[in-house]
Write a protein that holds these residues in place. Structure first.
Motif, PDB file in Angstrom:
ATOM      1  N   ALA A  32      -0.760  -8.183  16.663  1.00 11.69           N
ATOM      2  CA  ALA A  32       0.383  -7.436  17.196  1.00 11.69           C
ATOM      3  C   ALA A  32       0.853  -6.432  16.162  1.00 11.69           C
ATOM      4  CB  ALA A  32       1.516  -8.388  17.568  1.00 11.69           C
ATOM      5  N   GLU A  33       0.706  -6.817  14.905  1.00  8.02           N
ATOM      6  CA  GLU A  33       1.087  -5.938  13.783  1.00  8.02           C
ATOM      7  C   GLU A  33      -0.028  -6.005  12.724  1.00  8.02           C
ATOM      8  OE1 GLU A  33       4.560  -5.477  10.344  1.00  8.02           O
ATOM      9  OE2 GLU A  33       4.697  -7.053  11.884  1.00  8.02           O
ATOM     10  N   LYS A  34      -0.532  -4.830  12.350  1.00  9.30           N
ATOM     11  CA  LYS A  34      -1.607  -4.784  11.364  1.00  9.30           C
ATOM     12  C   LYS A  34      -1.015  -4.868   9.962  1.00  9.30           C
ATOM     13  CE  LYS A  34      -4.844  -2.211  14.252  1.00  9.30           C
ATOM     14  NZ  LYS A  34      -5.721  -1.014  14.381  1.00  9.30           N
ATOM     15  N   LEU A  35      -1.368  -5.913   9.256  1.00  6.02           N
ATOM     16  CA  LEU A  35      -0.855  -6.149   7.917  1.00  6.02           C
ATOM     17  C   LEU A  35      -1.916  -5.819   6.866  1.00  6.02           C
ATOM     18  CD1 LEU A  35       0.812  -9.640   8.539  1.00  6.02           C
ATOM     19  CD2 LEU A  35       1.891  -7.377   8.697  1.00  6.02           C
ATOM     20  N   GLU A  36      -1.469  -5.342   5.735  1.00  6.47           N
ATOM     21  CA  GLU A  36      -2.355  -5.099   4.593  1.00  6.47           C
ATOM     22  C   GLU A  36      -1.942  -6.068   3.487  1.00  6.47           C
ATOM     23  OE1 GLU A  36      -4.964  -3.228   4.541  1.00  6.47           O
ATOM     24  OE2 GLU A  36      -4.620  -2.401   6.547  1.00  6.47           O
ATOM     25  N   LEU A  37      -2.736  -7.085   3.230  1.00  6.57           N
ATOM     26  CA  LEU A  37      -2.386  -8.129   2.286  1.00  6.57           C
ATOM     27  C   LEU A  37      -3.386  -8.189   1.135  1.00  6.57           C
ATOM     28  CD1 LEU A  37      -1.571 -11.014   4.826  1.00  6.57           C
ATOM     29  CD2 LEU A  37       0.020  -9.360   3.805  1.00  6.57           C
ATOM     30  N   GLN A  38      -2.905  -8.637  -0.009  1.00  7.15           N
ATOM     31  CA  GLN A  38      -3.777  -8.924  -1.146  1.00  7.15           C
ATOM     32  C   GLN A  38      -4.288 -10.351  -0.999  1.00  7.15           C
ATOM     33  OE1 GLN A  38      -4.758  -6.867  -3.642  1.00  7.15           O
ATOM     34  NE2 GLN A  38      -3.674  -5.169  -2.619  1.00  7.15           N
ATOM     35  N   VAL A  39      -5.585 -10.479  -0.806  1.00  3.98           N
ATOM     36  CA  VAL A  39      -6.175 -11.791  -0.515  1.00  3.98           C
ATOM     37  C   VAL A  39      -7.163 -12.165  -1.612  1.00  3.98           C
ATOM     38  CG1 VAL A  39      -7.456 -13.174   1.168  1.00  3.98           C
ATOM     39  CG2 VAL A  39      -5.931 -11.344   1.960  1.00  3.98           C
ATOM     40  N   GLU A  40      -7.069 -13.417  -2.051  1.00  4.47           N
ATOM     41  CA  GLU A  40      -8.013 -13.923  -3.037  1.00  4.47           C
ATOM     42  C   GLU A  40      -8.858 -15.026  -2.410  1.00  4.47           C
ATOM     43  OE1 GLU A  40      -6.112 -15.213  -6.568  1.00  4.47           O
ATOM     44  OE2 GLU A  40      -5.080 -13.315  -6.950  1.00  4.47           O
ATOM     45  N   ASN A  41     -10.132 -15.020  -2.761  1.00  4.41           N
ATOM     46  CA  ASN A  41     -11.059 -16.065  -2.281  1.00  4.41           C
ATOM     47  C   ASN A  41     -11.376 -16.958  -3.473  1.00  4.41           C
ATOM     48  OD1 ASN A  41     -12.984 -17.671  -1.104  1.00  4.41           O
ATOM     49  ND2 ASN A  41     -14.198 -15.981  -0.292  1.00  4.41           N
TER      50      ASN A  41
END
Length: 643
Positions: A396-405
């Motif tokens: 519904a809302e496009k988020l830009e997140l900092q993701v770590e694996n």
């Protein structure tokens, strides 16, 4: 053990996977055949009974039929030696029939008999082709280079054959793993479908085994070589394919079984018939010899020779137009006799990629918000499970997140002051009872589950599964209606296989199967049920495909599976297999109709010959008429098969 199969005038052969051909004549006999045919046509326009015409007919007989004559004599001798008893074939009978026609002065009939037989012979050989090919596609998949870590820490690209046990290698993201070994540093996910057939990549970390020819995901790691290149799992699969191709015995067709008896009886009856003529029928010796030659020509299996070839070619053409390619007529004919079918799961009975089947969140109030976060996290991952999630949900809302694996923790991100985490159930400690209940339910259904947590508390989960092919259930239902046992063979866990099996109604599921064991399972099925067909699409299926009586590859599968199989279903359409089986049963019926009819004509002509109601001309006309009817009956297989 004999590894090739013997060509028969009837258009059917024993099953062998070396796809060789005892009668591969090359171009010379084909050229000679057409030369003989040209001479025969020219002779028809020469003055009847003239010396030139007779010479042309005799020349046509020997030019078009020299390979028939050679095979009749040579193979009869070889087979008799091998079996330690007289083992004649139809070729020797056709040879004697042609000589008999020449002896009584029927040069045109002699040439005609040989031309018809040789034409059917070449036509079948063309249809069969030479399906055995070098396993070049498989060898191309074998890794050729590796990144060897030197003593000073530098990396050098070397040939895989130079690697020794104990060498350390660097494997970058997307690389093909060069050989079997063990991870020393790093973590990644590896696509092992070429080895174990599993659609979902395996996550690997320090200490885990890796296999040559598999594909590394988005991680980088170093590994230690633990096996010589000739001892890898991939190399063993190649070895199994070669062994299976060279050690399979022939599956005799019905016509092959009739042939030696037919030929032997005729060879015994002809001299007895000639010898008995003067005593029983009061014929002169000349008349008796003439009647004996007519008897030999009448008994020659011209119509029998055409009983299966046109029908088989028509069936192959019918199937080819509908996306089923058979590598030879014998395989289509033998398909009608199968008692059991073994299927590979991934990519054959299933779609070959995971899809989201279920999801659950503890609260529905923030469900879409959670989905938006999950999508933003999975967008950073390069993994089939991530692709399945992204294909299922719409943000519904496009988020830009900092993701770590992080190794052992999965995907982690921070949003609005809260820490969110996506990963396998094993890495979470705090689990709600409802979450655990759903996880257990999905696990029993053979699904892969991913947990979603907020501040280390699990608040939701997503279940994924490689779902059944849409055509799997109706095909299994058709096979059951035909009294054919069905088995699923999979490298996946037993629960996963059972879950798919229940959905499509398959009779038996065998899970946790290693590549080298698939062929053994097919052999066990053969011992239990008889003739077995195997359907698969991967490198790991190749040994089983060549072990089965009929190996069928899915058209979207690997090159090696297609290369060693006897038939290919284009576009992975399973319904084409049931169509092929129905067509094979039609073929079997038509061939037997032709056999019975052709043998009836032979008996009728022999009877009329004894009664003195037939001469050589009538015999040839009757033979050619019956041959024409047999061919027309076979061409009916060009008409689509009713499902």
């Amino acid at each position: 053990m004999e590894t090739t199969h013997t060509q028969k005038c009837s258009g059917e052969q024993g099953h062998t996977h070396d796809h060789g051909h005892n009668h591969s004549h090359g171009k010379s006999p084909v050229i000679l055949f057409f030369t003989g045919l040209a001479l025969f046509i020219v002779a028809l326009f020469i003055n009847e009974g003239s010396l030139i015409q007779n010479i042309l007919f005799i020349s046509a007989t020997f030019l078009s039929g020299y390979h028939i004559i050679l095979e009749g004599i040579v193979e009869t001798i070889e087979q008799s030696k091998a079996k330690r008893k007289f083992a004649p074939n139809v070729h020797i009978l056709m040879t004697l029939a042609a000589f008999g026609a020449i002896i009584i002065g029927s040069y045109e009939e002699a040439a005609l008999l040989i031309l018809i037989f040789a034409a059917a012979h070449f036509l079948e050989e063309y249809a069969e082709g030479r399906s055995k090919r070098e396993i070049t596609n498989l060898l191309k998949m074998n890794p050729t280079e590796a990144r060897l870590i030197q003593a000073d820490g530098s990396v050098k690209t070397v040939d895989v054959s130079q690697l020794k046990i104990g060498d350390n290698l660097q494997v970058l993201n997307g690389d093909q793993i060069p050989t079997d070994g063990r991870i020393l540093t790093g973590a990644t996910s590896i696509d092992e479908s070429s080895i174990n057939g599993e659609s979902i990549p395996r996550e690997k970390s320090v200490g885990d085994e890796v296999f040559g020819s598999t594909i590394n995901g988005n991680g980088t790691f170093t590994m230690e070589v633990t096996k010589d290149s000739s001892d890898t799992v991939f190399a063993k699969i190649v070895q199994l394919v070669n062994q299976s191709q060279s050690n399979l015995s022939k599956t005799a067709t019905k016509i092959q079984q009739l042939e030696p008896y037919y030929v032997t009886i005729v060879l015994i009856l002809v001299p007895l018939f000639i010898a008995a003529g003067p005593f029983i029928f009061n014929w002169s010796w000349n008349d008796s010899f003439y009647r004996g030659m007519v008897f030999l020509i009448s008994a020659s299996p011209c119509a029998l020779a055409a009983s299966a070839v046109p029908a088989t070619l028509s069936g192959i053409s019918n199937l080819a137009k509908r996306g089923v390619l058979f590598k030879g007529g014998s395989y289509l004919a033998n398909l009608a006799t199968i008692k059991s079918v073994a299927f590979d799961k991934t990519g054959t009975l299933t779609q070959g990629k995971p899809v989201v089947t279920d999801f659950y969140f503890l609260t529905e109030t923030n469900e879409q918000d959670y989905i938006d976060i999950i999508i933003a996290m999975e967008k950073t991952a390069n993994h089939p499970l991530a692709n399945a999630i992204l294909a299922k949900f719409t943000p519904a809302e496009k988020l830009e997140l900092q993701v770590e694996n992080e190794l052992g923790k999965g995907l982690i991100t921070v949003f609005d002051g809260a820490t969110y985490q996506l990963g396998k159930p094993e890495i979470f400690v705090n689990t709600n009872k409802q979450i655990t209940k759903h996880n257990e339910q999905y696990a029993k259904e053979g699904k892969t589950v991913v947990y979603f947590a907020k501040n280390q508390e699990v608040i939701g989960l997503i279940a994924m599964m490689d779902v059944p092919n849409e055509h799997a259930k109706p095909v299994i239902s058709y096979l059951k209606s035909q009294g054919i046992h069905t088995t699923m063979i999979t490298g996946d866990a037993e629960l996963t296989g059972q879950a798919v099996g229940r959905q499509i109604g398959i009779d038996e599921v065998v899970g946790n199967v290693l590549p080298e064991n698939k062929a053994a399972i097919v052999q066990e099925q053969q011992a239990r049920y008889g003739s077995v067909a195997m359907l698969g699409d991967g490198v790991n299926d190749a040994p089983a495909l060549v072990t089965a009586d009929i190996g069928v590859a899915m058209g979207d599968g690997t090159d090696i599976a297609i290369d060693v199989a006897d038939a290919v279903l284009m576009q992975n359409d399973l319904t084409k297999f049931s169509y092929a089986h129905a067509t094979a049963k039609r073929l079997d019926r038509v061939v037997w109709q032709n056999i019975i009819f052709s043998m009836f004509i032979v008996i009728l002509l022999i009877t009329l010959n004894i009664l003195g109601k037939m001469d050589i001309t009538i015999g040839v006309i009757a033979h050619e008429g019956s041959t024409l009817l047999v061919i027309l009956n076979g061409l009916r297989l060009l008409i689509p098969t009713k499902s």
